[in-house]
Motif scaffolding. Sequence first.
Motif, PDB file in Angstrom:
ATOM      1  N   HIS A 363      24.793  57.577  44.302  1.00 31.37           N
ATOM      2  CA  HIS A 363      23.971  56.333  44.004  1.00 31.37           C
ATOM      3  C   HIS A 363      23.080  55.869  45.207  1.00 31.37           C
ATOM      4  O   HIS A 363      23.521  55.877  46.271  1.00 31.37           O
ATOM      5  N   VAL A 365      21.973  53.376  47.104  1.00 33.44           N
ATOM      6  CA  VAL A 365      22.712  51.978  47.682  1.00 33.44           C
ATOM      7  C   VAL A 365      21.771  51.418  48.683  1.00 33.44           C
ATOM      8  O   VAL A 365      21.304  52.122  49.712  1.00 33.44           O
ATOM      9  N   GLU A 374      23.773  43.136  41.174  1.00 32.03           N
ATOM     10  CA  GLU A 374      23.018  44.354  41.096  1.00 32.03           C
ATOM     11  C   GLU A 374      23.607  45.446  42.078  1.00 32.03           C
ATOM     12  O   GLU A 374      23.227  46.565  42.043  1.00 32.03           O
ATOM     13  N   ASN A 375      24.636  44.992  42.775  1.00 36.64           N
ATOM     14  CA  ASN A 375      25.269  45.733  43.487  1.00 36.64           C
ATOM     15  C   ASN A 375      26.171  46.812  42.994  1.00 36.64           C
ATOM     16  O   ASN A 375      27.017  46.446  42.196  1.00 36.64           O
ATOM     17  N   PRO A 376      25.942  48.160  43.055  1.00 36.19           N
ATOM     18  CA  PRO A 376      26.540  49.105  42.416  1.00 36.19           C
ATOM     19  C   PRO A 376      28.045  49.345  42.586  1.00 36.19           C
ATOM     20  O   PRO A 376      28.794  49.939  41.983  1.00 36.19           O
ATOM     21  N   LEU A 379      30.299  48.439  39.756  1.00 38.88           N
ATOM     22  CA  LEU A 379      30.164  49.453  38.723  1.00 38.88           C
ATOM     23  C   LEU A 379      31.318  50.287  39.090  1.00 38.88           C
ATOM     24  O   LEU A 379      32.375  50.517  38.435  1.00 38.88           O
ATOM     25  N   LEU A 393      31.358  55.051  46.315  1.00 43.27           N
ATOM     26  CA  LEU A 393      30.006  55.348  46.126  1.00 43.27           C
ATOM     27  C   LEU A 393      29.504  56.306  47.183  1.00 43.27           C
ATOM     28  O   LEU A 393      30.062  56.109  48.531  1.00 43.27           O
TER      29      LEU A 393
END
Length: 418
Positions: A363, A365, A374-376, A379, A393
Amino acid sequence: MNGKKKIAGLIMALMVSASLAGCTGDEDGPDEPIDTLIIAYEVRDDYENIDENPQLFADYLAEELNYEVSLYSVDSEGAMLEALRFGNADIALMDGGSAWVGWQQYDLQVLAADQKSDGRTHYSAHAWVLADSEMAQAHLDDDPYTDPFSLLQGKTSCHTGWLKSAGMLLPMGYLIGHGYANVIGDPNDVETMRNTIYGFFNENASIPDSGTPYYGYSGAVKCLSEGVGHVAFAKDSTVASYCDNENSADNEDWCLDMDQYVALPEFGKSPSHPVMYNPETMSESKADAVKQVLVGMADDADASNILNDVLNTPGFVSVTTEGHMGSYSASIQNIPGIAAYYNDKYTINSSVSVTLDKIVIAHEVKADYENIDENPQLLADFLSKQLGVDVELYSVDSEGAIIEALRFGNADIGFMDG
C-alpha cells in the motif's frame, strides 16, 4: 499458493462487506442507509423475464428497511451455507435439506419461512394404503393395540424416488427411529438405506429412477392403485391432487374412487423454504427488522409481483427454528449417512480455515495523515480482527512498486488502479 488464494477471497469478501457499510460521519443526511444487508442468492447471468430478477427483492428490502441491500451471488445451496457461516452474507432463502444441515452443523437459525400455495409452511408425509387392506383396518378400528405401521413389514412399498423427503426420508426415518425397521449395513453410508428398505419391506420395493412409470408422487400413487405395491409414500395432498379434481376429466386414468385411499397417521412434516441467518454475525435487532418486513410483504401491494415472480410464494410467516424444522429433523437424522450425504450434495467444505500466520498488504503509505480516517492501518487492523491473523502494511511509493512486491513475494495483496 492455494492458502493465499483462499485468504485473498476472504479478504475481498470482507472488503465488499465493509465498503457497503458506508460512512457514518456528521455529514450524512437523514436519508442515508442506516445499515447493510447482504442476501446470498443464486443469481443467473441474465433474466429473460425482468420481473424474475432478484435485484427487485433487494431493492424492495432496501426501500423498506432504509438499508443498503446487495446480492451475494452463489452457485449452489452449499455456497449459501458457506456465505452465512463465514459472515459473507446475512440471509439466504434455501430448501429444507440444506437448511437442516446449516442448523445442525453450524447453528444457523430460521428467520422466517415461505408459504406454500395453501398458506402452510410445511406439508405432511403419509403412508397411503387401500381401504380394504389390513393396515387401513388397523388404523380405523379405534383399537390402540392394533398398529398399522407394524403391519407394513413384508409388504411392497412404493417410493417417489431415491432419498425423496416425503417418499423416503421421512417415512424411513420414522420407521427406523421408532424401532420398526433396522438399519442393514454401514450406518455412515446413505446407500445402506436401499438394503434397509428391502429388509423391512421386501425386495420388490419400488425405488424408481426419474423417467420411469412409478417415479414421483403420481408414480407412487399409481403404483399403489395398480396393485404393484401395498403402500405409497407421499404428501397429504397428493392423492386428491391426482384423483379428486373438481373436473373429473382432470383425474388420472389409473385413479380409484377417493374412498378407496386411506392415509395412515403422518410421519412428520417437511418444511417449506426457510430464510436462514447466522446469529453470530447478525444482531437480534437486525434480524427482527428484516423479519418484520418479510412478513409484511403479503399485505403490501407493491410486493405482490416480487413474491409471485421472484420468490414463488404467497408470503412469509414468522416461525422458530425448532418449530419449522424440528419434526423433519427428528425423522431424517435417523437415516444412515444422511449428514455426509448432504455435505457432499451441497459441496460443503468443513475444513476452510485461515492457513497463513501473516498477511502483507502492499500500500502507498503517507508519512502522516491529516484525516486519521484515511490511514490504511485501519484496514489492516480490520482484516486482522476478522481473519484472526497478523496483517502488516508493506509501504511502497508507486503502483510499479506494488507490482514488484507481489511479483517477488514481498506482499500477498495490493490495491491498484484498474
